[in-house]
Design a protein around this motif. Sequence first.
Motif, PDB file in Angstrom:
ATOM      1  N   GLY A  84       0.833  -1.198   0.000  1.00  0.00           N
ATOM      2  CA  GLY A  84       0.000   0.000   0.000  1.00  0.00           C
ATOM      3  C   GLY A  84       0.862   1.241   0.000  1.00  0.00           C
ATOM      4  N   THR A  85       0.209   2.400  -0.054  1.00  0.00           N
ATOM      5  CA  THR A  85       0.921   3.673  -0.123  1.00  0.00           C
ATOM      6  C   THR A  85       0.772   4.510   1.131  1.00  0.00           C
ATOM      7  OG1 THR A  85      -1.020   4.675  -1.201  1.00  0.00           O
ATOM      8  CG2 THR A  85       0.687   3.749  -2.638  1.00  0.00           C
ATOM      9  N   ASN A  86      -0.158   4.161   2.005  1.00  0.00           N
ATOM     10  CA  ASN A  86      -0.374   4.923   3.241  1.00  0.00           C
ATOM     11  C   ASN A  86       0.593   4.420   4.302  1.00  0.00           C
ATOM     12  OD1 ASN A  86      -1.320   6.231   5.560  1.00  0.00           O
ATOM     13  ND2 ASN A  86      -3.462   6.087   4.907  1.00  0.00           N
ATOM     14  N   GLU A  87       1.717   5.097   4.444  1.00  0.00           N
ATOM     15  CA  GLU A  87       2.749   4.635   5.359  1.00  0.00           C
ATOM     16  C   GLU A  87       2.295   4.700   6.819  1.00  0.00           C
ATOM     17  OE1 GLU A  87       5.447   3.209   4.463  1.00  0.00           O
ATOM     18  OE2 GLU A  87       5.100   3.534   2.319  1.00  0.00           O
ATOM     19  N   GLU A  88       1.520   5.706   7.163  1.00  0.00           N
ATOM     20  CA  GLU A  88       1.043   5.831   8.545  1.00  0.00           C
ATOM     21  C   GLU A  88       0.116   4.683   8.904  1.00  0.00           C
ATOM     22  OE1 GLU A  88      -1.327   9.048  11.415  1.00  0.00           O
ATOM     23  OE2 GLU A  88      -0.899   9.509   9.307  1.00  0.00           O
ATOM     24  N   LEU A  89      -0.785   4.334   7.987  1.00  0.00           N
ATOM     25  CA  LEU A  89      -1.702   3.223   8.232  1.00  0.00           C
ATOM     26  C   LEU A  89      -0.944   1.901   8.294  1.00  0.00           C
ATOM     27  CD1 LEU A  89      -4.564   2.107   8.532  1.00  0.00           C
ATOM     28  CD2 LEU A  89      -4.726   2.060   6.027  1.00  0.00           C
ATOM     29  N   LYS A  90       0.040   1.733   7.427  1.00  0.00           N
ATOM     30  CA  LYS A  90       0.840   0.511   7.425  1.00  0.00           C
ATOM     31  C   LYS A  90       1.609   0.357   8.734  1.00  0.00           C
ATOM     32  CE  LYS A  90       3.299  -0.031   3.711  1.00  0.00           C
ATOM     33  NZ  LYS A  90       4.137   0.307   2.545  1.00  0.00           N
ATOM     34  N   ALA A  91       2.108   1.460   9.276  1.00  0.00           N
ATOM     35  CA  ALA A  91       2.831   1.395  10.550  1.00  0.00           C
ATOM     36  C   ALA A  91       1.901   0.979  11.685  1.00  0.00           C
ATOM     37  CB  ALA A  91       3.462   2.752  10.850  1.00  0.00           C
ATOM     38  N   LYS A  92       0.679   1.498  11.692  1.00  0.00           N
ATOM     39  CA  LYS A  92      -0.290   1.115  12.724  1.00  0.00           C
ATOM     40  C   LYS A  92      -0.673  -0.357  12.604  1.00  0.00           C
ATOM     41  CE  LYS A  92      -2.409   5.682  13.325  1.00  0.00           C
ATOM     42  NZ  LYS A  92      -3.671   6.479  13.209  1.00  0.00           N
ATOM     43  N   GLN A  93      -0.902  -0.816  11.388  1.00  0.00           N
ATOM     44  CA  GLN A  93      -1.264  -2.218  11.181  1.00  0.00           C
ATOM     45  C   GLN A  93      -0.132  -3.147  11.601  1.00  0.00           C
ATOM     46  OE1 GLN A  93      -2.219  -2.171   7.010  1.00  0.00           O
ATOM     47  NE2 GLN A  93      -4.312  -1.461   7.336  1.00  0.00           N
ATOM     48  N   GLY A  94       1.113  -2.770  11.297  1.00  0.00           N
ATOM     49  CA  GLY A  94       2.249  -3.584  11.705  1.00  0.00           C
ATOM     50  C   GLY A  94       2.395  -3.655  13.213  1.00  0.00           C
ATOM     51  N   ALA A  95       2.207  -2.521  13.892  1.00  0.00           N
ATOM     52  CA  ALA A  95       2.312  -2.501  15.356  1.00  0.00           C
ATOM     53  C   ALA A  95       1.232  -3.351  15.994  1.00  0.00           C
ATOM     54  CB  ALA A  95       2.226  -1.063  15.854  1.00  0.00           C
ATOM     55  N   ARG A  96       0.019  -3.285  15.460  1.00  0.00           N
ATOM     56  CA  ARG A  96      -1.063  -4.105  16.001  1.00  0.00           C
ATOM     57  C   ARG A  96      -0.801  -5.589  15.782  1.00  0.00           C
ATOM     58  NH1 ARG A  96      -5.854  -0.386  13.370  1.00  0.00           N
ATOM     59  NH2 ARG A  96      -5.647   1.404  14.804  1.00  0.00           N
ATOM     60  N   GLY A  97      -0.301  -5.946  14.609  1.00  0.00           N
ATOM     61  CA  GLY A  97       0.007  -7.348  14.343  1.00  0.00           C
ATOM     62  C   GLY A  97       1.081  -7.886  15.269  1.00  0.00           C
ATOM     63  N   ARG A  98       2.126  -7.100  15.501  1.00  0.00           N
ATOM     64  CA  ARG A  98       3.182  -7.541  16.416  1.00  0.00           C
ATOM     65  C   ARG A  98       2.674  -7.651  17.852  1.00  0.00           C
ATOM     66  NH1 ARG A  98       5.878  -3.832  13.185  1.00  0.00           N
ATOM     67  NH2 ARG A  98       5.794  -2.233  14.835  1.00  0.00           N
ATOM     68  N   ALA A  99       1.771  -6.747  18.240  1.00  0.00           N
ATOM     69  CA  ALA A  99       1.191  -6.839  19.582  1.00  0.00           C
ATOM     70  C   ALA A  99       0.362  -8.106  19.738  1.00  0.00           C
ATOM     71  CB  ALA A  99       0.329  -5.605  19.858  1.00  0.00           C
ATOM     72  N   ILE A 100      -0.356  -8.489  18.684  1.00  0.00           N
ATOM     73  CA  ILE A 100      -1.137  -9.729  18.727  1.00  0.00           C
ATOM     74  C   ILE A 100      -0.220 -10.931  18.944  1.00  0.00           C
ATOM     75  CG2 ILE A 100      -2.537 -11.283  17.315  1.00  0.00           C
ATOM     76  CD1 ILE A 100      -3.815  -8.802  16.061  1.00  0.00           C
ATOM     77  N   ILE A 101       0.900 -10.962  18.229  1.00  0.00           N
ATOM     78  CA  ILE A 101       1.845 -12.070  18.383  1.00  0.00           C
ATOM     79  C   ILE A 101       2.430 -12.074  19.794  1.00  0.00           C
ATOM     80  CG2 ILE A 101       4.029 -13.042  17.568  1.00  0.00           C
ATOM     81  CD1 ILE A 101       3.393 -11.893  14.821  1.00  0.00           C
ATOM     82  N   GLY A 102       2.802 -10.896  20.305  1.00  0.00           N
ATOM     83  CA  GLY A 102       3.402 -10.823  21.634  1.00  0.00           C
ATOM     84  C   GLY A 102       2.479 -11.329  22.721  1.00  0.00           C
ATOM     85  N   VAL A 103       1.215 -10.935  22.677  1.00  0.00           N
ATOM     86  CA  VAL A 103       0.267 -11.334  23.727  1.00  0.00           C
ATOM     87  C   VAL A 103      -0.069 -12.817  23.627  1.00  0.00           C
ATOM     88  CG1 VAL A 103      -2.070 -10.995  24.601  1.00  0.00           C
ATOM     89  CG2 VAL A 103      -0.685  -9.016  23.952  1.00  0.00           C
ATOM     90  N   THR A 104      -0.406 -13.276  22.425  1.00  0.00           N
ATOM     91  CA  THR A 104      -0.827 -14.673  22.271  1.00  0.00           C
ATOM     92  C   THR A 104       0.328 -15.647  22.493  1.00  0.00           C
ATOM     93  OG1 THR A 104      -0.493 -14.457  19.867  1.00  0.00           O
ATOM     94  CG2 THR A 104      -2.713 -14.094  20.724  1.00  0.00           C
ATOM     95  N   PHE A 105       1.496 -15.330  21.924  1.00  0.00           N
ATOM     96  CA  PHE A 105       2.613 -16.251  22.093  1.00  0.00           C
ATOM     97  C   PHE A 105       3.160 -16.193  23.512  1.00  0.00           C
ATOM     98  CE2 PHE A 105       7.200 -17.367  21.571  1.00  0.00           C
ATOM     99  CZ  PHE A 105       6.991 -18.699  21.282  1.00  0.00           C
ATOM    100  N   GLY A 106       3.111 -15.034  24.137  1.00  0.00           N
ATOM    101  CA  GLY A 106       3.516 -14.954  25.537  1.00  0.00           C
ATOM    102  C   GLY A 106       2.681 -15.856  26.425  1.00  0.00           C
ATOM    103  N   SER A 107       1.385 -15.940  26.142  1.00  0.00           N
ATOM    104  CA  SER A 107       0.523 -16.853  26.890  1.00  0.00           C
ATOM    105  C   SER A 107       0.919 -18.305  26.648  1.00  0.00           C
ATOM    106  CB  SER A 107      -0.938 -16.630  26.481  1.00  0.00           C
ATOM    107  OG  SER A 107      -1.332 -15.284  26.704  1.00  0.00           O
ATOM    108  N   GLY A 108       1.294 -18.622  25.411  1.00  0.00           N
ATOM    109  CA  GLY A 108       1.732 -19.981  25.113  1.00  0.00           C
ATOM    110  C   GLY A 108       3.022 -20.350  25.820  1.00  0.00           C
ATOM    111  N   VAL A 109       3.963 -19.406  25.899  1.00  0.00           N
ATOM    112  CA  VAL A 109       5.217 -19.664  26.613  1.00  0.00           C
ATOM    113  C   VAL A 109       4.946 -19.919  28.092  1.00  0.00           C
ATOM    114  CG1 VAL A 109       7.406 -18.641  27.322  1.00  0.00           C
ATOM    115  CG2 VAL A 109       6.621 -18.376  24.970  1.00  0.00           C
ATOM    116  N   ALA A 110       4.061 -19.125  28.687  1.00  0.00           N
ATOM    117  CA  ALA A 110       3.725 -19.321  30.102  1.00  0.00           C
ATOM    118  C   ALA A 110       3.098 -20.694  30.336  1.00  0.00           C
ATOM    119  CB  ALA A 110       2.777 -18.215  30.562  1.00  0.00           C
ATOM    120  N   ALA A 111       2.215 -21.112  29.430  1.00  0.00           N
ATOM    121  CA  ALA A 111       1.599 -22.430  29.566  1.00  0.00           C
ATOM    122  C   ALA A 111       2.631 -23.539  29.407  1.00  0.00           C
ATOM    123  CB  ALA A 111       0.487 -22.590  28.534  1.00  0.00           C
ATOM    124  N   ALA A 112       3.588 -23.372  28.478  1.00  0.00           N
ATOM    125  CA  ALA A 112       4.625 -24.376  28.279  1.00  0.00           C
ATOM    126  C   ALA A 112       5.516 -24.509  29.505  1.00  0.00           C
ATOM    127  CB  ALA A 112       5.451 -24.039  27.044  1.00  0.00           C
TER     128      ALA A 112
END
Length: 308
Positions: free
Chosen positions: A257-285
Amino acid sequence: MAVQPPHRNNMRPHHESKPSTPIARTLETAQERTEAVTQKVRSSITGLTPREQIYNLPNLLTVSRLVAAPVTAYLLVHDQYTWALALFAYAGITDLVDGWLARRWKLQTVAGSVMDPMADKALMIILTVTLAVKGALPLYLATLILGRDASLAIAAIYYRYASLPAPKTFMRYWDFTLPSAEVHPTTVSKYNTFLQLMLIGSTLALPVVTASGHTFSALQGMDLHQAMTYFQWLVAGTTAWSGLSYAFLKDAVTIMGTNEELKAKQGARGRAIIGVTFGSGVAAAVYFGLTAEEEELERQPKVDLVAF
């Protein structure tokens, strides 16, 4: 010779051949407007993103690896370890071949970049669950592997929906000829995938090796089960590292895409999703690993000091 006057019908102008009633003119105008709007909508939709030619040999081999995953699990459930190991080896060989063909003949596609790791993960997930149910893999390691893949899958669903250009329809969401985001596996993720596949292959090969009298007699001096335990610890460490790398590295996923500001927000949200969900998996392991260690200590025989 008298000249006959031209017939009145032959004197009619060409434009008068069309119907001239108000209703006919209204219908004709509506039809022309409908055709113009239809052509405009079609051109706007097809011009959103370029389509790719995804029907090629590397992608076909990738799809065959997707099919091989449940078949290998079926063979494993029915204790057909030799055939399961052979089909697993086929999946590993085609994984190397389809990548080489795509690079050699310039057949790389965004769809292939998505399906290739998807095939690897399908094989890993299905066999991890099967081996964990059969007791060949410890619960903590299976939880860590599955937790990483689940967190990446959830993030991928978000990335696809967020980056897909409008209109966001169900058919367009699953149309991989419309690329919207591209995954770039991290370096540690590539090593981790290789080690995970090696672990699954070793776990499949262990009953085949021990069932062969000549091969097992040559390996009697080695503690294969202890070596497998060390290998499992190594894979657990690289799996945790790999999952966290997707949560912190910004260049792991490229959003088109061409909207760099929107792309930055989407990337930050995606990384936050990975951090929260995978962090829960590490704790369970970690919890499952400590619980299993305590149970193992309780099963060990205790020395009665009074007897001495």
